[in-house]
Design a protein around this motif. Structure first.
Motif, PDB file in Angstrom:
ATOM      1  N   ALA A  27       0.956  -1.182  -0.162  1.00  0.00           N
ATOM      2  CA  ALA A  27      -0.072  -0.132  -0.072  1.00  0.00           C
ATOM      3  C   ALA A  27       0.751   1.184  -0.154  1.00  0.00           C
ATOM      4  CB  ALA A  27      -0.818   0.130   1.191  1.00  0.00           C
ATOM      5  N   THR A  28       1.725   1.195   0.847  1.00  0.00           N
ATOM      6  CA  THR A  28       2.635   2.293   0.998  1.00  0.00           C
ATOM      7  C   THR A  28       4.051   2.314   1.117  1.00  0.00           C
ATOM      8  OG1 THR A  28       0.602   3.594   2.204  1.00  0.00           O
ATOM      9  CG2 THR A  28       2.850   4.670   2.342  1.00  0.00           C
ATOM     10  N   VAL A  29       4.849   2.728   0.726  1.00  0.00           N
ATOM     11  CA  VAL A  29       6.379   2.735   1.073  1.00  0.00           C
ATOM     12  C   VAL A  29       7.102   4.127   1.591  1.00  0.00           C
ATOM     13  CG1 VAL A  29       8.580   2.396   0.174  1.00  0.00           C
ATOM     14  CG2 VAL A  29       6.560   1.207  -0.797  1.00  0.00           C
ATOM     15  N   PHE A  30       7.505   3.995   2.728  1.00  0.00           N
ATOM     16  CA  PHE A  30       8.177   5.212   3.511  1.00  0.00           C
ATOM     17  C   PHE A  30       9.624   4.882   3.087  1.00  0.00           C
ATOM     18  CE2 PHE A  30       4.169   4.323   5.813  1.00  0.00           C
ATOM     19  CZ  PHE A  30       3.625   5.527   5.770  1.00  0.00           C
ATOM     20  N   CYS A  31      10.348   6.190   3.210  1.00  0.00           N
ATOM     21  CA  CYS A  31      11.927   5.969   3.024  1.00  0.00           C
ATOM     22  C   CYS A  31      12.402   6.975   4.289  1.00  0.00           C
ATOM     23  CB  CYS A  31      12.400   6.248   1.832  1.00  0.00           C
ATOM     24  SG  CYS A  31      14.075   6.014   1.663  1.00  0.00           S
ATOM     25  N   ALA A  32      13.230   6.539   5.013  1.00  0.00           N
ATOM     26  CA  ALA A  32      13.716   7.272   6.180  1.00  0.00           C
ATOM     27  C   ALA A  32      15.376   7.535   5.918  1.00  0.00           C
ATOM     28  CB  ALA A  32      13.120   6.811   7.575  1.00  0.00           C
ATOM     29  N   PRO A  33      15.879   8.579   6.006  1.00  0.00           N
ATOM     30  CA  PRO A  33      15.259   9.815   5.689  1.00  0.00           C
ATOM     31  C   PRO A  33      14.667  10.223   4.293  1.00  0.00           C
ATOM     32  CG  PRO A  33      17.427  10.181   5.710  1.00  0.00           C
ATOM     33  CD  PRO A  33      17.477   8.644   6.110  1.00  0.00           C
ATOM     34  N   GLY A  34      15.183   9.376   3.356  1.00  0.00           N
ATOM     35  CA  GLY A  34      14.975   9.684   2.081  1.00  0.00           C
ATOM     36  C   GLY A  34      15.473  10.774   1.330  1.00  0.00           C
ATOM     37  N   ASN A  35      15.128  11.310   0.202  1.00  0.00           N
ATOM     38  CA  ASN A  35      15.379  12.509  -0.144  1.00  0.00           C
ATOM     39  C   ASN A  35      14.272  13.117  -1.258  1.00  0.00           C
ATOM     40  OD1 ASN A  35      15.880  12.124  -3.345  1.00  0.00           O
ATOM     41  ND2 ASN A  35      17.169  10.718  -2.596  1.00  0.00           N
ATOM     42  N   PRO A  36      14.172  14.367  -1.352  1.00  0.00           N
ATOM     43  CA  PRO A  36      12.964  14.940  -1.957  1.00  0.00           C
ATOM     44  C   PRO A  36      12.924  14.483  -3.468  1.00  0.00           C
ATOM     45  CG  PRO A  36      14.471  16.774  -1.773  1.00  0.00           C
ATOM     46  CD  PRO A  36      15.196  15.514  -0.766  1.00  0.00           C
ATOM     47  N   GLY A  37      13.947  13.864  -4.362  1.00  0.00           N
ATOM     48  CA  GLY A  37      13.718  13.360  -5.439  1.00  0.00           C
ATOM     49  C   GLY A  37      12.764  12.260  -5.401  1.00  0.00           C
ATOM     50  N   MET A  38      12.755  11.649  -4.355  1.00  0.00           N
ATOM     51  CA  MET A  38      11.986  10.225  -4.387  1.00  0.00           C
ATOM     52  C   MET A  38      10.342  10.464  -4.585  1.00  0.00           C
ATOM     53  SD  MET A  38      14.119   7.872  -1.120  1.00  0.00           S
ATOM     54  CE  MET A  38      15.496   7.758  -1.424  1.00  0.00           C
ATOM     55  N   GLN A  39       9.980  11.639  -4.222  1.00  0.00           N
ATOM     56  CA  GLN A  39       8.668  12.064  -3.880  1.00  0.00           C
ATOM     57  C   GLN A  39       7.934  11.727  -5.100  1.00  0.00           C
ATOM     58  OE1 GLN A  39       8.740  15.664  -1.764  1.00  0.00           O
ATOM     59  NE2 GLN A  39       9.730  14.802   0.196  1.00  0.00           N
ATOM     60  N   ALA A  40       8.428  12.275  -6.115  1.00  0.00           N
ATOM     61  CA  ALA A  40       7.765  12.323  -7.482  1.00  0.00           C
ATOM     62  C   ALA A  40       7.465  10.786  -7.890  1.00  0.00           C
ATOM     63  CB  ALA A  40       8.521  12.715  -8.697  1.00  0.00           C
ATOM     64  N   SER A  41       8.117   9.720  -7.193  1.00  0.00           N
ATOM     65  CA  SER A  41       7.899   8.431  -7.539  1.00  0.00           C
ATOM     66  C   SER A  41       6.755   7.543  -6.659  1.00  0.00           C
ATOM     67  CB  SER A  41       9.017   7.591  -7.122  1.00  0.00           C
ATOM     68  OG  SER A  41      10.311   7.994  -8.132  1.00  0.00           O
ATOM     69  N   GLY A  42       6.157   8.469  -5.719  1.00  0.00           N
ATOM     70  CA  GLY A  42       5.208   8.114  -4.804  1.00  0.00           C
ATOM     71  C   GLY A  42       5.769   7.471  -3.607  1.00  0.00           C
ATOM     72  N   ILE A  43       6.835   7.846  -3.185  1.00  0.00           N
ATOM     73  CA  ILE A  43       7.709   7.197  -1.856  1.00  0.00           C
ATOM     74  C   ILE A  43       7.507   8.494  -0.882  1.00  0.00           C
ATOM     75  CG2 ILE A  43       9.590   6.784  -0.889  1.00  0.00           C
ATOM     76  CD1 ILE A  43      10.513   5.862  -3.680  1.00  0.00           C
ATOM     77  N   GLN A  44       6.883   8.247   0.273  1.00  0.00           N
ATOM     78  CA  GLN A  44       6.633   9.023   1.380  1.00  0.00           C
ATOM     79  C   GLN A  44       8.047   9.013   2.128  1.00  0.00           C
ATOM     80  OE1 GLN A  44       3.123   9.029   3.467  1.00  0.00           O
ATOM     81  NE2 GLN A  44       1.943   8.055   1.967  1.00  0.00           N
ATOM     82  N   THR A  45       8.702  10.218   2.103  1.00  0.00           N
ATOM     83  CA  THR A  45       9.942  10.368   2.922  1.00  0.00           C
ATOM     84  C   THR A  45       9.656  10.817   4.542  1.00  0.00           C
ATOM     85  OG1 THR A  45      10.163  12.729   1.978  1.00  0.00           O
ATOM     86  CG2 THR A  45      11.270  10.911   0.805  1.00  0.00           C
ATOM     87  N   VAL A  46      10.452  10.316   5.202  1.00  0.00           N
ATOM     88  CA  VAL A  46      10.469  10.521   6.732  1.00  0.00           C
ATOM     89  C   VAL A  46      11.542  11.289   7.092  1.00  0.00           C
ATOM     90  CG1 VAL A  46       9.539   9.359   8.760  1.00  0.00           C
ATOM     91  CG2 VAL A  46       9.003   8.450   6.560  1.00  0.00           C
TER      92      VAL A  46
END
Length: 410
Positions: A27-46
Motif C-alpha cells: 500500500a505505502t512505501v516510506f523512506c527514512a530519511p529519503g530525499n526529495p527526489g523520491m517523492q515524484a515516484s510516490g515514496i513518502q519520505t520521513v
C-alpha cells in the motif's frame, strides 16, 4: 495491503523503494530519511535519520510497518537490525555481528581464510614502521585498505616506492588499523546473493565502475556507474563460483552462526589463477542496485518476505535486454564535492541520491547526485541512450563518465 519502510537516503534506496511500490501487495512505501527526489515516484519520505533507531521504531509502530529494508551499511554496523527486531519488526538485513563481514575487513579476511575462500594474501597493522617493514618484502603495486566503513573510497593502490610511507601514514591516521594486501591482476565484478532461505539466490551479475575517470583511471569513488548482465562472466564461470566461493561462504556462515536474511555482496576479481574475493558487503551495492532491481519480474515484497521467513524465493529476471546506469556527480567529487548546484529538469528514468529541495527546485547535496538508467537490446544501444540523454541535459556544472560498460564493448 502492506506498509514498507526503507532505511536510507540515496539512489540505491530510491530504487529499492520504487521496486516495492510495484508490488500489488504494498500500500505505502516510506523512506527514512529519503530525499526529495523520491517523492515524484510516490515514496513518502520521513525526516528521521538512519541512525535514530528509537524514532524509527516509534514511527514503524505508529504506521503499522510490516517490513523494514535497511539500505546502507552504517546503521547495519551499528546494530539497527538487532534493535528493530527486538521491537517485533520484520527486518531485512544482517545483525550487528554478521555486519562485521563488511565493517571489519580483518574479520572478513580471517573468515575467508578459515573457510578457504580464495582471496588476496594480507596482513594487518596499526604501526607505520611495522607496516613499512612488511611492504618492503613485497613487490609493487600493493593495496592499502582502511579497516572500517569508507563508502567504497578507503582503498589506496600504491605503485611507486616514494608514495608508500605517505599512504601508510594516511591510512593509519584515518582508521587506526590498515590491511595490506597483495595486488591482484584481473577484472572486477559484482556477485550479489540474497540469503536467508535454505539456498542462496544469485542476482544477475553486474559490473561497477569505481574509478572517477574514463578507462577506470583516477581515484576510487562509491561508484560512477554499472551495467548488467556482464557477457564475459559466463554461465561456466558462475557455475564455478558456486562451488569455489558461494558454497564455502554459506557453510562458513552456518558454522559460525552468522546466517541472516539479507544481502551478501561478494566483490570478485577474475584473475589468471581463477576468481578471487576482494571483499564482502552486507547490503545491496550502489550503483548496481539501480540497474538490477528494474530487471526483476517477480513480486519484490514476496521475495523479501520469504527470505525473512527462512524460505528460498523464486526470482524471475528479464533476459532480453542490457541495463546501464550512469552516475552524475558534483564537481570536486569524491574529495570535495561542490554543494547546492541547481539541477535541470530531468526525465523519469532517474534514481536520486544527494539532493535537497528549495522552492520546488532540486539542488545537489553531496557527491553522487543521481543515476540515469537505460535499457536496450544491446549494450551499445543502452550506452548510447544514456549518453545521448545526458548530453541533451544542462549538466555543465556536473560530471559523469561516458564509457560505462566499456569492458564488454571493447
Amino acid at each position: 495491503m502492506f506498509n514498507v519502510l526503507v532505511i536510507g537516503s540515496g539512489a540505491r534506496e530510491h530504487a529499492i523503494a520504487t521496486t516495492f511500490l510495484k508490488s500489488k501487495q504494498v500500500a505505502t512505501v516510506f523512506c527514512a530519511p529519503g530525499n526529495p527526489g523520491m517523492q515524484a515516484s510516490g515514496i513518502q519520505t520521513v525526516a528521521i535519520l538512519e541512525n535514530d533507531f528509537g524514532q524509527l521504531a516509534t514511527f514503524a509502530a505508529k504506521q503499522q510497518i510490516d517490513l523494514v529494508f535497511v539500505g546502507p551499511e552504517a546503521p547495519l554496523a551499528e546494530g539497527i537490525v538487532n534493535f528493530l527486531t527486538a521491537k517485533g519488526l520484520k527486518v531485512f538485513g544482517p545483525n550487528q555481528n554478521a555486519a562485521k563481514l563488511e565493517s571489519n575487513k580483518q574479520f572478513a579476511k580471517d573468515f575467508m581464510r578459515r573457510h578457504h575462500v580464495p582471496t588476496a594474501d594480507f596482513n594487518v597493522f596499526t604501526d607505520v614502521n611495522q607496516a613499512l617493514e612488511y611492504t618492503q618484502r613485497l613487490s609493487l603495486p600493493i593495496v592499502i585498505k582502511e579497516n572500517g566503513l569508507a563508502s567504497g573510497k578507503g582503498v589506496k593502490i600504491v605503485t611507486k616506492a616514494d608514495e608508500l610511507v605517505p599512504a601508510l601514514r594516511e591510512g593509519i591516521q584515518k582508521s587506526d588499523q590498515i590491511l595490506i594486501e597483495e595486488y591482484l591482476t584481473g577484472e572486477e565484478f559484482s556477485l550479489m546473493v540474497f540469503v536467508g532461505g535454505p539456498e542462496p539466490v544469485i542476482l544477475p551479475i553486474s559490473q561497477d565502475h569505481k574509478k572517477l575517470f574514463a578507462g577506470d583511471e583516477g581515484p576510487n569513488t562509491g561508484g560512477m556507474g554499472a551495467y548488467s548482465p556482464v557477457p564475459h562472466i559466463t554461465e561456466e564461470i558462475i557455475a564455478q563460483l558456486k562451488k569455489s566461493i558461494i558454497l564455502p561462504i554459506m557453510d562458513g556462515l552456518r558454522q559460525e552462526n552468522l546466517m541472516y536474511a539479507g544481502t551478501l555482496y561478494i566483490g570478485c576479481i577474475l584473475t589468471p589463477e581463477g576468481t578471487k574475493v576482494i571483499e564482502f558487503n552486507v547490503r545491496l551495492g550502489d550503483p548496481e542496485t539501480q540497474i538490477l532491481l528494474p530487471q526483476l519480474e517477480s513480486d519484490f515484497y514476496t521475495v523479501i518476505s520469504n527470505l525473512i521467513m527462512g524460505k528460498t524465493p523464486k526470482m524471475i529476471w528479464q533476459n532480453q535486454e542490457y541495463y546501464i546506469g550512469t552516475v552524475v556527480a558534483a564537481p570536486g567529487y569524491p574529495d570535495n564535492p561542490k554543494q547546492h548546484i541547481a539541477l535541470p529538469d530531468l526525465p523519469d528514468n532517474i534514481f536520486y541520491g544527494g539532493v535537497v529541495a528549495k522552492n520546488k527546485t532540486l539542488y545537489s547535496s553531496g557527491g553522487r547526485i543521481f543515476t540515469l538508467i537505460a535499457h536496450a537490446s544491446t549494450l551499445k544501444k543502452a550506452q548510447t541512450i544514456v549518453n545521448t540523454t545526458l548530453a541533451n541535459l544542462d549538466l555543465t556544472n556536473f560530471y559523469y563518465r561516458k564509457d560505462i560498460g566499456f569492458r564488454d564493448l571493447n
